[in-house]
Design an enzyme around this catalytic site. Structure first.
Site, mmCIF file in Angstrom:
data_model
loop_
_atom_site.group_PDB
_atom_site.id
_atom_site.type_symbol
_atom_site.label_atom_id
_atom_site.label_comp_id
_atom_site.label_asym_id
_atom_site.label_seq_id
_atom_site.Cartn_x
_atom_site.Cartn_y
_atom_site.Cartn_z
ATOM 1 N N LYS A 1 0.826 -1.214 0.000
ATOM 2 C CA LYS A 1 0.000 0.000 0.000
ATOM 3 C C LYS A 1 0.867 1.274 0.000
ATOM 4 O O LYS A 1 2.073 1.227 0.257
ATOM 5 C CB LYS A 1 -0.936 -0.043 1.212
ATOM 6 C CG LYS A 1 -1.919 -1.222 1.152
ATOM 7 C CD LYS A 1 -2.953 -1.140 2.264
ATOM 8 C CE LYS A 1 -3.932 -2.291 2.182
ATOM 9 N NZ LYS A 1 -5.035 -2.172 3.171
ATOM 10 N N TYR B 1 -12.721 -1.784 -3.722
ATOM 11 C CA TYR B 1 -13.235 -1.909 -2.352
ATOM 12 C C TYR B 1 -14.757 -1.756 -2.269
ATOM 13 O O TYR B 1 -15.277 -1.440 -1.201
ATOM 14 C CB TYR B 1 -12.549 -0.883 -1.451
ATOM 15 C CG TYR B 1 -11.116 -1.268 -1.079
ATOM 16 C CD1 TYR B 1 -10.864 -2.365 -0.263
ATOM 17 C CD2 TYR B 1 -10.024 -0.543 -1.543
ATOM 18 C CE1 TYR B 1 -9.568 -2.729 0.089
ATOM 19 C CE2 TYR B 1 -8.723 -0.891 -1.199
ATOM 20 C CZ TYR B 1 -8.503 -1.989 -0.381
ATOM 21 O OH TYR B 1 -7.226 -2.361 -0.027
ATOM 22 N N THR C 1 -5.425 -7.346 10.512
ATOM 23 C CA THR C 1 -5.678 -6.050 9.865
ATOM 24 C C THR C 1 -5.174 -4.903 10.717
ATOM 25 O O THR C 1 -4.576 -3.943 10.209
ATOM 26 C CB THR C 1 -7.199 -5.883 9.619
ATOM 27 O OG1 THR C 1 -7.664 -7.007 8.872
ATOM 28 C CG2 THR C 1 -7.508 -4.609 8.852
ATOM 29 N N ARG D 1 2.623 -6.884 8.714
ATOM 30 C CA ARG D 1 1.957 -5.714 9.312
ATOM 31 C C ARG D 1 2.582 -5.333 10.648
ATOM 32 O O ARG D 1 2.694 -4.148 10.966
ATOM 33 C CB ARG D 1 0.457 -5.963 9.433
ATOM 34 C CG ARG D 1 -0.246 -5.823 8.073
ATOM 35 C CD ARG D 1 -1.682 -6.207 8.157
ATOM 36 N NE ARG D 1 -2.418 -5.932 6.933
ATOM 37 C CZ ARG D 1 -3.510 -6.586 6.564
ATOM 38 N NH1 ARG D 1 -3.993 -7.559 7.327
ATOM 39 N NH2 ARG D 1 -4.128 -6.277 5.446
ATOM 40 N N ASN E 1 -2.126 0.066 6.653
ATOM 41 C CA ASN E 1 -1.620 -1.204 7.182
ATOM 42 C C ASN E 1 -0.710 -1.971 6.217
ATOM 43 O O ASN E 1 -0.660 -3.200 6.241
ATOM 44 C CB ASN E 1 -2.776 -2.070 7.700
ATOM 45 C CG ASN E 1 -3.739 -2.487 6.609
ATOM 46 O OD1 ASN E 1 -3.621 -2.059 5.473
ATOM 47 N ND2 ASN E 1 -4.695 -3.329 6.966
ATOM 48 N N HIS F 1 -2.189 -5.530 1.466
ATOM 49 C CA HIS F 1 -3.494 -6.176 1.305
ATOM 50 C C HIS F 1 -3.266 -7.630 0.959
ATOM 51 O O HIS F 1 -2.304 -7.962 0.266
ATOM 52 C CB HIS F 1 -4.272 -5.499 0.156
ATOM 53 C CG HIS F 1 -5.480 -6.269 -0.279
ATOM 54 N ND1 HIS F 1 -6.683 -6.191 0.394
ATOM 55 C CD2 HIS F 1 -5.666 -7.156 -1.291
ATOM 56 C CE1 HIS F 1 -7.556 -6.994 -0.210
ATOM 57 N NE2 HIS F 1 -6.963 -7.578 -1.236
ATOM 58 N N GLU G 1 -9.627 -10.275 -7.894
ATOM 59 C CA GLU G 1 -8.668 -9.188 -7.653
ATOM 60 C C GLU G 1 -7.447 -9.312 -8.578
ATOM 61 O O GLU G 1 -6.906 -8.299 -9.042
ATOM 62 C CB GLU G 1 -8.237 -9.202 -6.173
ATOM 63 C CG GLU G 1 -9.396 -8.838 -5.246
ATOM 64 C CD GLU G 1 -9.043 -8.963 -3.768
ATOM 65 O OE1 GLU G 1 -7.903 -9.339 -3.445
ATOM 66 O OE2 GLU G 1 -9.927 -8.669 -2.942
HETATM 67 P P1 CMP Z 1 -7.496 -4.594 3.388
HETATM 68 O O1 CMP Z 1 -7.038 -5.970 3.707
HETATM 69 O O2 CMP Z 1 -6.857 -3.926 2.222
HETATM 70 O O3 CMP Z 1 -9.083 -4.619 3.137
HETATM 71 C C1 CMP Z 1 -9.950 -3.618 3.596
HETATM 72 C C2 CMP Z 1 -9.239 -2.504 4.235
HETATM 73 O O4 CMP Z 1 -10.050 -1.601 4.938
HETATM 74 C C3 CMP Z 1 -8.302 -3.050 5.282
HETATM 75 O O5 CMP Z 1 -7.234 -3.704 4.656
HETATM 76 C C4 CMP Z 1 -7.954 -1.811 6.074
HETATM 77 O O6 CMP Z 1 -6.852 -1.109 5.516
HETATM 78 C C5 CMP Z 1 -9.211 -0.981 5.908
HETATM 79 N N1 CMP Z 1 -9.914 -0.915 7.179
HETATM 80 C C6 CMP Z 1 -10.493 -1.907 7.838
HETATM 81 N N2 CMP Z 1 -11.038 -1.445 8.988
HETATM 82 C C7 CMP Z 1 -10.772 -0.120 9.024
HETATM 83 C C8 CMP Z 1 -11.055 0.915 9.951
HETATM 84 N N3 CMP Z 1 -11.753 0.662 11.074
HETATM 85 N N4 CMP Z 1 -10.623 2.163 9.669
HETATM 86 C C9 CMP Z 1 -9.942 2.409 8.514
HETATM 87 N N5 CMP Z 1 -9.640 1.451 7.599
HETATM 88 C C10 CMP Z 1 -10.052 0.212 7.863
#
Ligand code: CMP
Length: 139
Positions: free
Chosen positions: A11, A51, A93, A104, A114, A117, A128
């Site tokens: 990311k 998303y 996450t 992470r 984070n 993905h 994807e």
């Molecule tokens: P990802 O695995 O890319 O898939 C969905 C993304 O949403 C996740 O990683 C996080 O980066 C983001 N995400 C999930 N929960 C939150 C949250 N509470 N606030 C902001 N971003 C979030």
């Protein structure tokens, strides 16, 4: 039988911080084969589409803004049990909950920023992968 493919994105936070090499090295060391890869930047429409499943979540706007904020590395990774094994390698996450040594835990700043993905199912890995790569870019 579990699938052999997952889609990752390094990311914008991790790209900005210079972690592409370290993350790819950890992915290789864990036994994944890279079968497609590019440095690219998502448009607003790209991020909204990628998303879309999260469009009703309160963090959707923030997520789209962050994911379009700079270049990312997209890659298709192959290995037995790819989706589950990659999710173990990247950790939870929320980096505060990510196991020690996971990508992470090492590189993520927050639940939003984070670092990486990973696809959450074999079905989404296919969707994807095809979102980011034409057939002739997958090897
Ligand atoms: P990802 O695995 O890319 O898939 C969905 C993304 O949403 C996740 O990683 C996080 O980066 C983001 N995400 C999930 N929960 C939150 C949250 N509470 N606030 C902001 N971003 C979030």
């Amino acid at each position: 039988m579990a699938g052999t493919k997952t889609l990752t994105m390094i990311k914008p936070d991790a790209v900005r911080d210079g972690h592409i090499g370290a993350i790819l090295n950890q992915i290789n060391e864990a036994g994944f084969r890279i079968s497609a890869m590019k440095l690219t930047q998502l448009s607003q429409a790209d991020a909204e589409a990628f998303y879309a499943v999260h469009s009703e979540r309160p963090f959707y706007g923030e997520l789209v803004e962050f994911m379009t904020s700079g270049p990312i590395v997209a890659a298709i990774l192959e290995k037995e049990n790819a989706v589950e094994d990659f999710r173990k390698l990247i950790g939870a996450t929320n980096p505060a909950e990510a196991a020690e040594g996971t990508i992470r835990a090492r590189f993520a700043k927050s639940i939003g920023e984070n670092a990486v993905h990973g696809s959450d199912s074999d079905e989404n890995a296919e969707i994807e992968g095809d979102f980011h790569f034409a057939g002739r870019e997958q090897f």
